[in-house]
Scaffold this active site. Structure first.
Site, PDB file in Angstrom:
ATOM      1  N   GLY A   9      34.052 -37.763  92.741  1.00  0.00           N
ATOM      2  CA  GLY A   9      35.173 -37.457  93.408  1.00  0.00           C
ATOM      3  C   GLY A   9      35.678 -36.107  92.427  1.00  0.00           C
ATOM      4  O   GLY A   9      36.153 -35.161  94.158  1.00  0.00           O
ATOM      5  N   ASN A  10      36.640 -35.976  91.716  1.00  0.00           N
ATOM      6  CA  ASN A  10      36.763 -34.423  91.201  1.00  0.00           C
ATOM      7  C   ASN A  10      36.277 -33.319  90.644  1.00  0.00           C
ATOM      8  O   ASN A  10      37.050 -32.199  91.619  1.00  0.00           O
ATOM      9  CB  ASN A  10      37.697 -35.183  89.909  1.00  0.00           C
ATOM     10  CG  ASN A  10      36.836 -35.559  88.502  1.00  0.00           C
ATOM     11  OD1 ASN A  10      35.549 -34.112  88.588  1.00  0.00           O
ATOM     12  ND2 ASN A  10      36.332 -36.321  87.895  1.00  0.00           N
ATOM     13  N   LYS A 127      43.674 -51.226  89.887  1.00  0.00           N
ATOM     14  CA  LYS A 127      43.462 -50.251  89.858  1.00  0.00           C
ATOM     15  C   LYS A 127      44.481 -49.664  90.900  1.00  0.00           C
ATOM     16  O   LYS A 127      44.927 -49.735  92.182  1.00  0.00           O
ATOM     17  CB  LYS A 127      42.694 -49.897  90.405  1.00  0.00           C
ATOM     18  CG  LYS A 127      42.303 -48.466  90.639  1.00  0.00           C
ATOM     19  CD  LYS A 127      40.143 -48.353  90.906  1.00  0.00           C
ATOM     20  CE  LYS A 127      40.347 -47.196  91.404  1.00  0.00           C
ATOM     21  NZ  LYS A 127      39.674 -45.950  90.475  1.00  0.00           N
ATOM     22  N   LYS A 211      32.855 -46.148  90.883  1.00  0.00           N
ATOM     23  CA  LYS A 211      30.728 -45.632  92.034  1.00  0.00           C
ATOM     24  C   LYS A 211      29.698 -45.122  90.927  1.00  0.00           C
ATOM     25  O   LYS A 211      28.701 -45.410  90.866  1.00  0.00           O
ATOM     26  CB  LYS A 211      31.483 -44.164  92.359  1.00  0.00           C
ATOM     27  CG  LYS A 211      31.828 -42.928  91.341  1.00  0.00           C
ATOM     28  CD  LYS A 211      30.332 -42.056  91.720  1.00  0.00           C
ATOM     29  CE  LYS A 211      31.139 -40.940  90.304  1.00  0.00           C
ATOM     30  NZ  LYS A 211      31.951 -40.539  89.159  1.00  0.00           N
ATOM     31  N   LYS A 273      30.639 -45.060  83.369  1.00  0.00           N
ATOM     32  CA  LYS A 273      29.475 -43.811  83.407  1.00  0.00           C
ATOM     33  C   LYS A 273      28.498 -44.342  82.309  1.00  0.00           C
ATOM     34  O   LYS A 273      27.487 -44.450  82.681  1.00  0.00           O
ATOM     35  CB  LYS A 273      30.279 -42.654  82.950  1.00  0.00           C
ATOM     36  CG  LYS A 273      30.580 -41.630  84.179  1.00  0.00           C
ATOM     37  CD  LYS A 273      31.086 -40.448  84.320  1.00  0.00           C
ATOM     38  CE  LYS A 273      32.140 -40.462  84.281  1.00  0.00           C
ATOM     39  NZ  LYS A 273      32.560 -40.546  86.150  1.00  0.00           N
TER      40      LYS A 273
HETATM   41  P1  ADP Z   1      34.402 -38.425  87.685  1.00  0.00           P
HETATM   42  O1  ADP Z   1      36.164 -38.606  88.888  1.00  0.00           O
HETATM   43  O2  ADP Z   1      33.084 -37.935  87.959  1.00  0.00           O
HETATM   44  O3  ADP Z   1      34.268 -40.360  87.150  1.00  0.00           O
HETATM   45  P2  ADP Z   1      37.024 -39.272  85.178  1.00  0.00           P
HETATM   46  O4  ADP Z   1      37.816 -38.911  85.570  1.00  0.00           O
HETATM   47  O5  ADP Z   1      36.266 -40.672  85.751  1.00  0.00           O
HETATM   48  O6  ADP Z   1      35.814 -38.378  86.459  1.00  0.00           O
HETATM   49  O7  ADP Z   1      35.558 -39.463  83.473  1.00  0.00           O
HETATM   50  C1  ADP Z   1      35.718 -38.206  83.408  1.00  0.00           C
HETATM   51  C2  ADP Z   1      36.448 -37.827  82.262  1.00  0.00           C
HETATM   52  O8  ADP Z   1      36.099 -38.967  81.251  1.00  0.00           O
HETATM   53  C3  ADP Z   1      36.366 -36.846  81.580  1.00  0.00           C
HETATM   54  O9  ADP Z   1      37.006 -35.092  82.025  1.00  0.00           O
HETATM   55  C4  ADP Z   1      36.823 -36.939  80.014  1.00  0.00           C
HETATM   56  O10 ADP Z   1      38.866 -36.485  80.397  1.00  0.00           O
HETATM   57  C5  ADP Z   1      37.029 -38.613  79.943  1.00  0.00           C
HETATM   58  N1  ADP Z   1      36.293 -38.810  78.681  1.00  0.00           N
HETATM   59  C6  ADP Z   1      37.242 -39.378  77.952  1.00  0.00           C
HETATM   60  N2  ADP Z   1      36.773 -40.446  76.694  1.00  0.00           N
HETATM   61  C7  ADP Z   1      35.745 -39.052  77.089  1.00  0.00           C
HETATM   62  C8  ADP Z   1      34.499 -38.917  76.015  1.00  0.00           C
HETATM   63  N3  ADP Z   1      33.970 -39.305  74.557  1.00  0.00           N
HETATM   64  N4  ADP Z   1      33.501 -37.994  75.913  1.00  0.00           N
HETATM   65  C9  ADP Z   1      34.012 -37.137  77.430  1.00  0.00           C
HETATM   66  N5  ADP Z   1      34.441 -37.451  78.404  1.00  0.00           N
HETATM   67  C10 ADP Z   1      35.305 -38.216  78.428  1.00  0.00           C
HETATM   68 MG    MG Z   2      35.478 -41.498  87.319  1.00  0.00          MG
END
Ligand code: ADP
Ligand code: MG
Length: 314
Positions: A9-10, A127, A211, A273
């Site tokens: 979403g970001n 959340k 998601k 993820k």
């Molecule tokens: P999205 O909206 O795509 O789901 P998120 O912000 O939920 O994005 O997840 C991506 C973020 O996860 C990255 O920007 C980073 O700040 C964070 N992150 C946390 N742990 C890790 C890691 N071990 N490796 C890479 N990114 C990480």
């Molecule tokens: Mg996310």
């Protein structure tokens, strides 16, 4: 190859964006070009997407519209963002795909996702979403059925919602049939509209499903070969945020589980993820991929991103 691509979403509405239509649509047009590249070599494609920033904005519109227009429940706001982001993606994909000479038909499926009414997440909504309120405003909104409010330490009152685990995608067979009919589907937007089984079918419930998890459930149910999760970092990292941080390339599902248990991945960000990729591979998927948009095509080719593969590859 059958591929499910999940868009963060970001990537559509970034942190310092105002969130105008033009801004979001131009981001979506960038994504559509990448999706065309992924589909260009004949891959079957389902696209999913998040809705965090958009559903938060929509909540504000609901609140500002009261009492002239009654606020709608969160499940329906999830649905509204599926339509909003879905049609923008569809139109951008139609244009990008036709430019690339791909003639497949594209459609949006507003998607219901079944969750367990006994999911402990309903007892403990954690959340935080949307804006901050005074305690008085928060109580009023609670009475309007917009869900419980909690104080976020030191910051103010905020709506909290349950984030139950998705069990099944209600329309997964229809989505699969679209692929078999040479089409492309945009589905489970925002993690889907959460529903629970009722005496006569289903009932809406107010929650926001992750998601990444919902995309995994769909990918497993339609027996996809690959789940590709696109976000704002090129890889999952070991020792993330330290001087020793190191991008993870190809690892087995057991290695991924070990890193997850070590706490290498942020809860609620990279964690879901990795969990989604693990569950996908454990359920028979060939590869779970985490990448940014820029490296997406190379990641699908096996040359970029973090790739989680089965333990024994034969
Ligand atoms: P999205 O909206 O795509 O789901 P998120 O912000 O939920 O994005 O997840 C991506 C973020 O996860 C990255 O920007 C980073 O700040 C964070 N992150 C946390 N742990 C890790 C890691 N071990 N490796 C890479 N990114 C990480
Ligand atoms: Mg996310």
């Amino acid at each position: 190859m059958r591929v499910v691509v999940a868009l963060g979403g970001n990537m559509i509405l970034q942190k310092n964006d105002k969130g105008t239509f033009n801004q979001q649509f131009s981001r979506i047009q960038q994504s559509a070009k990448i999706l065309a590249e992924i589909a260009a070599n004949g891959n079957e494609l389902v696209v999913t997407h998040g809705n965090g920033p958009q559903v938060g904005n929509l909540l504000i519109q609901q609140e500002r519209g009261e009492p002239t227009v009654p606020a709608q429940p969160l499940s329906i706001l999830d649905a509204m963002t599926q339509g909003q982001i879905g049609v923008m993606l569809e139109l951008a994909m139609i244009n990008a795909f036709s430019q690339r000479g791909i003639t497949k038909k594209i459609t949006v499926i507003p998607t219901l996702v079944e969750v367990d009414p006994k999911d402990p997440a309903f007892e403990n909504p954690t959340k935080f979403i949307g804006p901050f309120y005074s305690e008085q405003e928060a109580r009023k909104l609670e009475k309007m059925g917009m869900g419980p409010m909690k104080e976020q330490t030191g910051k103010g009152w905020r709506r909290v919602v349950a984030s139950p685990i998705p069990q099944s995608i209600v329309e997964y067979e229809i989505i699969k049939n679209i692929l078999l009919d040479n089409g492309i589907a945009i589905a489970v937007g925002g993690g889907g509209v959460p529903v629970v089984k009722a005496e006569n079918g289903y009932e809406f419930v107010n929650a926001v499903i992750d998601k990444d998890r919902a995309s995994q459930v769909l990918a497993s149910q339609i027996r996809a070969d690959e789940l590709v999760i696109l976000t704002d970092v090129s890889n999952a990292y070991r020792n993330y945020g330290t001087p020793e941080q190191e991008p993870i390339e190809e690892i087995t599902v057991s290695e991924a589980e070990a890193l997850l248990n070590k706490g290498e991945f942020g809860k609620g960000s990279m964690g879901p993820k990795i969990e989604a990729c693990i569950a996908f591979v454990r359920n028979g998927g060939k590869k779970g991929i985490i990448s940014d948009q820029e490296h997406a095509l190379e990641a699908v080719r096996g040359n970029a991103g973090t790739r989680i593969v089965p333990d024994s590859r034969s």
